[in-house]
Each structure stands twice: as C-alpha cells, then as structure tokens.
Enzyme design. Structure first.
Site, short mmCIF file in Angstrom:
data_model
loop_
_atom_site.label_atom_id
_atom_site.label_comp_id
_atom_site.label_asym_id
_atom_site.label_seq_id
_atom_site.Cartn_x
_atom_site.Cartn_y
_atom_site.Cartn_z
N ASP A 1 -4.89 -4.95 -11.28
CA ASP A 1 -4.34 -4.11 -10.21
C ASP A 1 -4.98 -4.58 -8.90
OD1 ASP A 1 -3.56 -2.78 -12.55
OD2 ASP A 1 -3.62 -0.81 -11.57
N LYS B 1 4.22 1.47 -10.48
CA LYS B 1 3.13 2.33 -10.90
C LYS B 1 2.84 3.30 -9.77
CE LYS B 1 -1.76 2.46 -12.26
NZ LYS B 1 -2.94 1.68 -12.68
N LYS C 1 2.52 -1.16 -7.13
CA LYS C 1 1.74 0.07 -7.29
C LYS C 1 1.57 0.72 -5.93
CE LYS C 1 -2.89 1.59 -8.81
NZ LYS C 1 -4.14 1.16 -9.46
#
Length: 239
Positions: A105, A200, A171
C-alpha cells in the site's frame, strides 16, 4: 469481489463473514508493539479477514504468524506523507516483499498530484510497480491517493496515473491526513474514473453502516482498525 447479495429491508446487505473477507485489519500506530501485532494477526485468522496491514517494521513478524493461514500481509510504503523519493519507496517495497509482504500500500506523491506533475508521478508509480511485479507470484500494489486532500481534477489525474501503470487498487486515504478519510462520493468518483480497477476505502471507517456504504459505492476492500466491531455489528443485525 462477488456482487452484493440480495437482502431484506431489515437485514444488512452483507453478513459479518462476507464483510470480513473484504477487510484489511489494520494497525499502523507508531507505538504498536510486537504483542499487539501478533494479536492483530490472531484476530485476522479468527475472523477471516482478507489481510493485515502493518508498518514495514512488522512485516516479517506478521508473515511468520500468518504463514499458511490464507490471511495476506500488506505493508505500507512512503507512509504516511508520500514524500519519500522514488529510490526510497522502491527500497522500502523490496524490503517489505523480502520480509514476506503479499501486498504493498504505497502513498503516492501528494505534491505531484497537486501540481499536476504527471511525469514524476508516473515514473515513481512505475518504479514501485516494477518492484512488485518482479516477484513470483507478483505482489499486489495499492496506490494511496489521499483523496480528501485533493480537488476533483487532482483525484482524476491520480486515478488515471494509477490505472496507466497497472496498479491493482486505488486506495482513498492513509487515515492520518487532517483533510479526512474515505467518503462515498470519492469512491463513486474513483469508480467512474477507473471502472476496471479495484478500490480500497480507508480512513475513518468505524461502523458497519459506513463499511456497507463504501462497498455499495464500489469499494472491494475496506481498510480499518475497527474490523472486529464492524463484523460483530453485522452478526448481531443478522440474528
């Protein structure tokens, strides 16, 4: 992820177990201890969460604890500011993968997104993507765009850059920026901008109602430190 199941007006759209499979069980506090990380992993196995998300310091600990469990290990890179150099982000990515990370991430460079410096942004994203894809099996890449801190135009630029280099997920947030975290409106915008890519939702998601709203808006994953409370709330609602 599969399509949402049909539900009655009095029943949540997702069961606790179905929601758990979408959750990245997260602990990114700087003061997190080994004991807390191990507890996070045990909770992830017990509840059937998709992944745990931890700082690079704890990737090897989590990977060892979760070995063979089916729960994935996600590590943050460039967290939480995104201002690290490309070389530093690539080094962090390689180290996390070496230590056992299944997913990365990475916080995208905010200055590049705000200034519209697509060249710099793409070059950095591509370098991290290359590090992820050099592995067998390939390591999944989520690009954190810190959506609450961006204008609509900047969000679109960031999403298209992530899509161009082939990132697996966009994300929304680190959860630590003062501008805020995930919103349903941003999930919808990301979905409209990059319909082929997964999303996400992360940052400020603490209730089942919030989590379901994010999924219904188009999010495949939910990043939260409140995963247990969310799952238990959904279980109670189904009784």
């Amino acid at each position: 992820m599969d399509a949402l199941p049909q539900s009655s007006p009095d029943e949540p759209a997702l069961s606790g177990e179905e929601m758990a499979r979408r959750i990245d069980h997260t602990l990114l506090k700087a003061e997190a201890t080994r004991e807390q990380i191990l507890r996070l992993c045990d909770e992830a196995m017990r509840y059937g969460f998709c992944a745990v998300c931890v700082n690079g310091r704890w990737v090897s600990t989590a990977a060892e604890r979760l070995h063979g469990s089916g729960v994935r290990v996600a590590s943050v890179v460039g967290f939480p500011l995104g201002a690290d150099t490309t070389k530093a982000k690539v080094a962090q990515t390689k180290e996390a993968i070496h230590d056992g990370a299944d997913e990365i991430d990475m916080v995208a460079d905010l200055a590049a997104m705000i200034e519209g410096d697509t060249r710099y942004l793409l070059r950095q994203l591509q370098a991290v993507w290359n590090a992820c894809r050099a592995m067998r099996p390939p390591v999944l890449l989520k690009v954190i765009i810190e959506s609450a801190a961006l204008t609509t135009e900047q969000k679109v630029l960031a999403c298209r850059a992530a899509e161009q280099i082939g990132a697996d997920f966009v994300k929304t947030s680190t959860g630590l920026h003062p501008a805020g975290g995930a919103t349903v409106e941003d999930i919808r915008l990301i979905r409209e901008t990059s319909p082929r890519y997964k999303i996400k939702a992360s940052g400020g998601i603490r209730t089942a109602q919030q989590a379901i709203a994010m999924v219904e808006a188009g999010a495949e994953r939910i990043g939260t430190s409140a995963g247990i409370a969310i799952v238990e709330e959904l279980r109670t609602a189904r009784r």
